[in-house]
Design a protein around this motif. Structure first.
Motif, PDB file in Angstrom:
ATOM      1  N   PRO A 308       0.802  -1.144  -0.023  1.00 29.84           N
ATOM      2  CA  PRO A 308       0.181  -0.009  -0.011  1.00 29.84           C
ATOM      3  C   PRO A 308       0.715   1.297  -0.064  1.00 29.84           C
ATOM      4  CG  PRO A 308       0.247  -0.795   2.241  1.00 29.84           C
ATOM      5  CD  PRO A 308       0.839  -1.821   1.326  1.00 29.84           C
ATOM      6  N   GLY A 309       2.118   0.967  -0.153  1.00 32.98           N
ATOM      7  CA  GLY A 309       2.932   2.216   0.068  1.00 32.98           C
ATOM      8  C   GLY A 309       2.769   3.356  -1.270  1.00 32.98           C
ATOM      9  N   LEU A 310       2.417   2.634  -2.212  1.00 35.39           N
ATOM     10  CA  LEU A 310       1.984   3.626  -3.527  1.00 35.39           C
ATOM     11  C   LEU A 310       0.713   4.195  -3.459  1.00 35.39           C
ATOM     12  CD1 LEU A 310       2.847   4.670  -6.335  1.00 35.39           C
ATOM     13  CD2 LEU A 310       1.826   2.778  -7.013  1.00 35.39           C
ATOM     14  N   ALA A 311      -0.372   3.691  -2.678  1.00 40.45           N
ATOM     15  CA  ALA A 311      -1.410   4.434  -2.487  1.00 40.45           C
ATOM     16  C   ALA A 311      -1.354   5.406  -1.616  1.00 40.45           C
ATOM     17  CB  ALA A 311      -2.763   3.242  -1.783  1.00 40.45           C
ATOM     18  N   LEU A 312      -0.423   5.422  -0.468  1.00 42.15           N
ATOM     19  CA  LEU A 312      -0.144   6.313   0.512  1.00 42.15           C
ATOM     20  C   LEU A 312       0.714   7.685  -0.231  1.00 42.15           C
ATOM     21  CD1 LEU A 312       1.108   4.017   3.464  1.00 42.15           C
ATOM     22  CD2 LEU A 312      -1.085   5.669   3.528  1.00 42.15           C
ATOM     23  N   LEU A 313       1.425   7.202  -1.264  1.00 44.89           N
ATOM     24  CA  LEU A 313       2.138   8.325  -1.928  1.00 44.89           C
ATOM     25  C   LEU A 313       1.142   9.038  -2.699  1.00 44.89           C
ATOM     26  CD1 LEU A 313       4.661   9.602  -3.134  1.00 44.89           C
ATOM     27  CD2 LEU A 313       4.586   7.824  -4.895  1.00 44.89           C
ATOM     28  N   TRP A 314       0.139   8.152  -3.236  1.00 48.03           N
ATOM     29  CA  TRP A 314      -0.871   9.266  -4.230  1.00 48.03           C
ATOM     30  C   TRP A 314      -1.843  10.052  -3.138  1.00 48.03           C
ATOM     31  CZ3 TRP A 314      -2.671   3.995  -7.308  1.00 48.03           C
ATOM     32  CH2 TRP A 314      -1.669   4.060  -8.204  1.00 48.03           C
ATOM     33  N   GLN A 315      -1.998   9.534  -1.807  1.00 50.12           N
ATOM     34  CA  GLN A 315      -2.716  10.434  -1.193  1.00 50.12           C
ATOM     35  C   GLN A 315      -1.888  11.621  -0.776  1.00 50.12           C
ATOM     36  OE1 GLN A 315      -5.702  11.225   0.518  1.00 50.12           O
ATOM     37  NE2 GLN A 315      -5.979   9.137   0.460  1.00 50.12           N
ATOM     38  N   SER A 320      -6.532  11.314  -4.226  1.00 52.25           N
ATOM     39  CA  SER A 320      -7.278  10.644  -3.204  1.00 52.25           C
ATOM     40  C   SER A 320      -8.032   9.621  -3.905  1.00 52.25           C
ATOM     41  CB  SER A 320      -8.404  11.632  -2.384  1.00 52.25           C
ATOM     42  OG  SER A 320      -8.987  10.927  -1.518  1.00 52.25           O
ATOM     43  N   ALA A 321      -8.668   9.960  -5.064  1.00 53.31           N
ATOM     44  CA  ALA A 321      -9.465   8.872  -5.893  1.00 53.31           C
ATOM     45  C   ALA A 321      -8.815   7.721  -6.158  1.00 53.31           C
ATOM     46  CB  ALA A 321     -10.349   9.268  -7.207  1.00 53.31           C
ATOM     47  N   ALA A 322      -7.625   7.759  -6.466  1.00 54.82           N
ATOM     48  CA  ALA A 322      -6.387   6.682  -7.092  1.00 54.82           C
ATOM     49  C   ALA A 322      -6.295   6.079  -5.700  1.00 54.82           C
ATOM     50  CB  ALA A 322      -5.411   7.351  -7.946  1.00 54.82           C
ATOM     51  N   SER A 323      -5.800   6.996  -4.940  1.00 54.08           N
ATOM     52  CA  SER A 323      -5.601   5.837  -3.519  1.00 54.08           C
ATOM     53  C   SER A 323      -6.614   5.360  -3.062  1.00 54.08           C
ATOM     54  CB  SER A 323      -5.068   7.176  -2.752  1.00 54.08           C
ATOM     55  OG  SER A 323      -4.708   6.629  -1.365  1.00 54.08           O
ATOM     56  N   VAL A 324      -7.608   5.520  -2.933  1.00 56.08           N
ATOM     57  CA  VAL A 324      -8.903   4.788  -2.620  1.00 56.08           C
ATOM     58  C   VAL A 324      -9.260   3.605  -3.571  1.00 56.08           C
ATOM     59  CG1 VAL A 324     -11.145   4.653  -1.866  1.00 56.08           C
ATOM     60  CG2 VAL A 324      -9.727   6.663  -1.252  1.00 56.08           C
ATOM     61  N   ASP A 328      -9.278  -0.284  -2.332  1.00 51.02           N
ATOM     62  CA  ASP A 328     -10.244  -1.038  -2.620  1.00 51.02           C
ATOM     63  C   ASP A 328      -9.758  -2.374  -3.273  1.00 51.02           C
ATOM     64  OD1 ASP A 328     -11.957   0.873  -1.475  1.00 51.02           O
ATOM     65  OD2 ASP A 328     -12.565   1.650  -3.516  1.00 51.02           O
ATOM     66  N   ARG A 329      -8.807  -2.338  -4.328  1.00 55.35           N
ATOM     67  CA  ARG A 329      -8.402  -3.466  -4.814  1.00 55.35           C
ATOM     68  C   ARG A 329      -7.738  -4.285  -3.870  1.00 55.35           C
ATOM     69  NH1 ARG A 329      -3.124  -5.416  -5.786  1.00 55.35           N
ATOM     70  NH2 ARG A 329      -2.327  -3.077  -6.368  1.00 55.35           N
ATOM     71  N   LEU A 330      -6.670  -3.921  -3.153  1.00 48.33           N
ATOM     72  CA  LEU A 330      -6.124  -4.663  -1.939  1.00 48.33           C
ATOM     73  C   LEU A 330      -7.040  -5.507  -1.212  1.00 48.33           C
ATOM     74  CD1 LEU A 330      -3.134  -2.406  -0.704  1.00 48.33           C
ATOM     75  CD2 LEU A 330      -2.924  -4.543  -1.900  1.00 48.33           C
ATOM     76  N   LEU A 331      -8.055  -4.689  -0.759  1.00 42.51           N
ATOM     77  CA  LEU A 331      -9.102  -5.176   0.209  1.00 42.51           C
ATOM     78  C   LEU A 331      -9.806  -6.429  -0.320  1.00 42.51           C
ATOM     79  CD1 LEU A 331     -10.281  -2.199   2.155  1.00 42.51           C
ATOM     80  CD2 LEU A 331      -8.528  -3.682   2.942  1.00 42.51           C
ATOM     81  N   ALA A 332     -10.106  -6.238  -1.552  1.00 40.90           N
ATOM     82  CA  ALA A 332     -10.933  -7.227  -2.276  1.00 40.90           C
ATOM     83  C   ALA A 332     -10.239  -8.338  -2.791  1.00 40.90           C
ATOM     84  CB  ALA A 332     -11.768  -6.447  -3.513  1.00 40.90           C
ATOM     85  N   SER A 333      -8.995  -8.257  -2.762  1.00 40.60           N
ATOM     86  CA  SER A 333      -8.177  -9.259  -3.261  1.00 40.60           C
ATOM     87  C   SER A 333      -8.238 -10.533  -2.187  1.00 40.60           C
ATOM     88  CB  SER A 333      -6.582  -8.843  -3.574  1.00 40.60           C
ATOM     89  OG  SER A 333      -6.828  -8.044  -4.576  1.00 40.60           O
ATOM     90  N   PRO A 334      -8.039 -11.793  -2.791  1.00 40.72           N
ATOM     91  CA  PRO A 334      -8.012 -12.818  -1.931  1.00 40.72           C
ATOM     92  C   PRO A 334      -6.563 -12.942  -1.306  1.00 40.72           C
ATOM     93  CG  PRO A 334      -8.376 -13.697  -3.867  1.00 40.72           C
ATOM     94  CD  PRO A 334      -8.325 -12.472  -4.320  1.00 40.72           C
ATOM     95  N   ALA A 335      -6.748 -12.658   0.181  1.00 42.04           N
ATOM     96  CA  ALA A 335      -5.480 -12.703   0.973  1.00 42.04           C
ATOM     97  C   ALA A 335      -5.650 -13.504   2.094  1.00 42.04           C
ATOM     98  CB  ALA A 335      -4.980 -11.296   1.121  1.00 42.04           C
ATOM     99  N   LEU A 351      -8.016   5.185   4.108  1.00 47.14           N
ATOM    100  CA  LEU A 351      -9.194   5.724   4.118  1.00 47.14           C
ATOM    101  C   LEU A 351      -9.700   6.729   5.008  1.00 47.14           C
ATOM    102  CD1 LEU A 351     -10.675   1.957   4.280  1.00 47.14           C
ATOM    103  CD2 LEU A 351     -10.904   3.331   2.396  1.00 47.14           C
ATOM    104  N   LEU A 352      -8.905   7.005   6.166  1.00 47.95           N
ATOM    105  CA  LEU A 352      -9.072   8.051   7.010  1.00 47.95           C
ATOM    106  C   LEU A 352      -8.775   9.463   6.241  1.00 47.95           C
ATOM    107  CD1 LEU A 352      -8.108   6.588  10.528  1.00 47.95           C
ATOM    108  CD2 LEU A 352     -10.352   6.773   9.673  1.00 47.95           C
ATOM    109  N   ALA A 353      -7.754   9.274   5.649  1.00 49.89           N
ATOM    110  CA  ALA A 353      -7.473  10.600   4.969  1.00 49.89           C
ATOM    111  C   ALA A 353      -8.353  11.010   3.802  1.00 49.89           C
ATOM    112  CB  ALA A 353      -6.087  10.381   4.436  1.00 49.89           C
ATOM    113  N   SER A 354      -9.189  10.012   3.449  1.00 52.84           N
ATOM    114  CA  SER A 354     -10.174  10.263   2.383  1.00 52.84           C
ATOM    115  C   SER A 354     -11.585  10.355   3.278  1.00 52.84           C
ATOM    116  CB  SER A 354     -10.439   9.115   1.628  1.00 52.84           C
ATOM    117  OG  SER A 354      -9.071   9.117   0.740  1.00 52.84           O
ATOM    118  N   GLY A 355     -11.560  10.567   4.432  1.00 52.90           N
ATOM    119  CA  GLY A 355     -12.839  10.689   4.960  1.00 52.90           C
ATOM    120  C   GLY A 355     -13.838   9.483   5.072  1.00 52.90           C
TER     121      GLY A 355
END
Length: 536
Positions: A308-315, A320-324, A328-335, A351-355
């Motif tokens: 998620p480092g890249l998402a935090l960079l985008w934030q 914000s939209a790209a970051s979220v 979303d993709r990470l959370l939806a992936s089987p893990a 998610l908190l930074a995006s409200g």
């Protein structure tokens, strides 16, 4: 050849490699070729290892030694798979299987073949079959008193137990494997593999205590072997990870640069991607967004997911939209639970930074559950921090404080100054919301000092903005107010530069801007303005 064998027996791999190289492979027996291949693997290149081991395989096959030939085929498959040559690795695994069938009777090579097939099952996502195969490998190693197979099987059982969420069982199995290594029961190559595999397993679940203990042991093991190249890159990566946690970011970046050089020499592309990912995370926290972006791109090019480092960079870049969307993709992936341990803290932050507070809340609960199961202090600290951040974002500053106090205690216990400072900044925000301004200022000032010490400029600036009055007089910026406060307290330009982690040239420029904005001509006049407007 006798000299080479003596060097090999003493663990001087470089001297053994040099002696056998001077002799030439044509003059070596099958057994000597096996030892030469091991020495090459420790101090030489991947391509040379494969070439020498293939010679050993042909020599064993020509001599009719099916057991030794099958063992060579297994190790060739492992070497090739480790370097991403999966088609060739599969071919040698198939050759090993043919030889094991030709042997017919129960043999230790059958256990090694099960160990190889375990990786195939893992690649297909079949954890049940992988666990069956690794138990077969382990049992075979025990039955035939093969220390290498027993230890590798023990280590693999530990990693699979952790992947399945059986954390206590898995960590205990890794402890068992490490005892076998430290006791000197294993061959050098397999000892290195167990060291690195066990450390990675502990690191994945943030068990910093084990990572530190085992990395120190790995470092001693590497230092004791002249000319050793293999595994020294992994040692540098793990040292860097500990340095990053403890706030020595410059040292961590140097370690990862060193590790990358060693991985290049070994031809290990995925491992180079790991050093790029770690580098990107530190550069992002330092505010070098362009450098972080380049590092994350390098990691992705080498097959390592930078999230998620890249998402935090985008934030941080305001995307914000790209970051979220990435979260979303990470959370939806089987893990599995290991992957969730890695991605949940960053996902909560995005998610908190995006409200999106209510989406973050169940993730904090999940992280708390994982932390409880693992029992690692760092993961527990991350869970408490996530809970506190969620409550603060939801408007419950009083409810956030107990979580944040706990997080700060745990981060301090883990010797993690950056994370402890992040927590203190959130505590300061809670106290501001509750009207306790004096206490808030103490927390924010302490957080800012810690951020400056590690070089986390964006967070230091955020702390400064929270410390600054709501409306700054004279058109001053928050940074200019910091400079003015220090000048008014009697600091010289070099002292201001040192305290704010700035160059003297930058301090002089800020001071010039301050004089212009306040329409004053001296430090004394500027200081008087600061006192008159309650900036000091």
């Amino acid at each position: 050849m006798d000299t080479a064998a003596d060097h090999y027996a003493r663990g001087d791999w470089q001297a053994a490699y040099d002696a056998w190289s001077r002799t030439g492979p044509d003059a070596l027996s099958a057994a000597e070729l096996e030892c030469f291949a091991a020495a090459v693997g420790l101090v030489g290149t991947h391509d040379e290892v494969v070439a020498v081991r293939q010679r050993a395989f042909r020599a064993h096959e020509a001599a009719g030694d099916l057991h030794a030939a099958a063992g060579c085929a297994v190790r060739l498959s492992m070497d090739l798979a480790e370097h991403g040559e999966h088609a060739l690795a599969g071919g040698w695994a198939a050759r090993a299987a043919e030889l094991v069938d030709d042997i017919g009777a129960d043999c230790v090579e059958r256990g090694w073949l099960a160990f190889l097939l375990m990786f195939r099952a893992l690649g297909e996502g079949d954890l049940v079959e992988a666990e069956r195969l690794v138990h077969e490998a382990y049992d075979t190693g025990r039955r035939f008193h093969d220390a290498d197979l027993t230890a590798m099987g023990t280590c693999a059982r530990g990693r699979l137990s952790i992947m399945s969420g059986r954390f206590a069982e898995g960590l205990a199995q890794l402890d068992d494997a490490m005892v076998r290594v430290v006791a000197g029961e294993l061959s050098p190559v397999m000892a290195g593999h167990v060291y690195c595999t066990a450390i990675e397993g502990a690191q994945e679940v943030s068990d910093v205590g084990r990572v530190a203990e085992w990395t120190a042991a790995l470092e001693r093991w590497c230092d004791a072997q002249p000319g050793l190249l293999a595994f020294t890159g992994q040692c540098a990566v793990h040292r860097g990870q500990l340095m990053r946690l403890r706030g020595a970011w410059d040292d961590a970046l140097r370690e990862w640069s060193l590790a990358a050089e060693r991985y290049v020499a070994l031809g290990s592309t995925p491992a180079i991607g790991l050093t790029a990912l770690e580098t990107g995370d530190v550069l992002r926290l330092r505010g070098d967004l362009a450098g972080a972006d380049a590092a994350y791109q390098r990691a992705a090019d080498l097959g390592v997911d930078p999230q998620p480092g890249l998402a935090l960079l985008w934030q941080a870049q305001g995307r914000s939209a790209a970051s979220v969307a990435a979260v979303d993709r990470l959370l939806a992936s089987p893990a599995g639970p290991v992957e969730r341990c890695r991605t949940l803290p960053g996902s909560v932050e995005v998610l908190l930074a995006s409200g999106e507070v209510e989406r973050a809340r169940p993730l904090a609960l999940e992280l708390e559950s994982l932390a409880s199961a693992v029992g690692a202090v760092v993961l527990s600290a991350a869970a408490a921090l996530a809970h506190g951040a969620v409550e603060l974002a939801a408007g419950d500053a009083a409810g956030a404080l107990p979580y944040l106090r706990k997080a700060h205690q745990l981060w301090t216990q883990s010797s993690s100054p950056y994370d402890a400072a992040v927590t203190r900044l959130l505590v300061g925000r809670c106290l501001l919301a509750l009207g306790d301004t004096s206490s808030a200022q103490r927390e924010l000032a302490a957080a800012r000092a810690a951020f400056r010490q590690v070089g986390a400029a964006p967070m230091a600036d955020l702390a400064s903005s929270l410390l600054a009055p709501a409306s700054l007089p004279g058109g001053l910026t928050a940074r200019e107010v910091e400079v003015l406060r220090l000048v008014a307290s009697g600091r010289s330009n070099p002292q201001v530069a040192a305290e704010l982690v700035l160059s003297e040239k930058t301090v002089a420029r800020h001071l010039s801007n301050i004089f212009t904005k306040l329409d004053v001509a001296s430090r004394t006049a500027a200081a008087a303005y600061a006192f008159e407007h309650d900036l000091v």
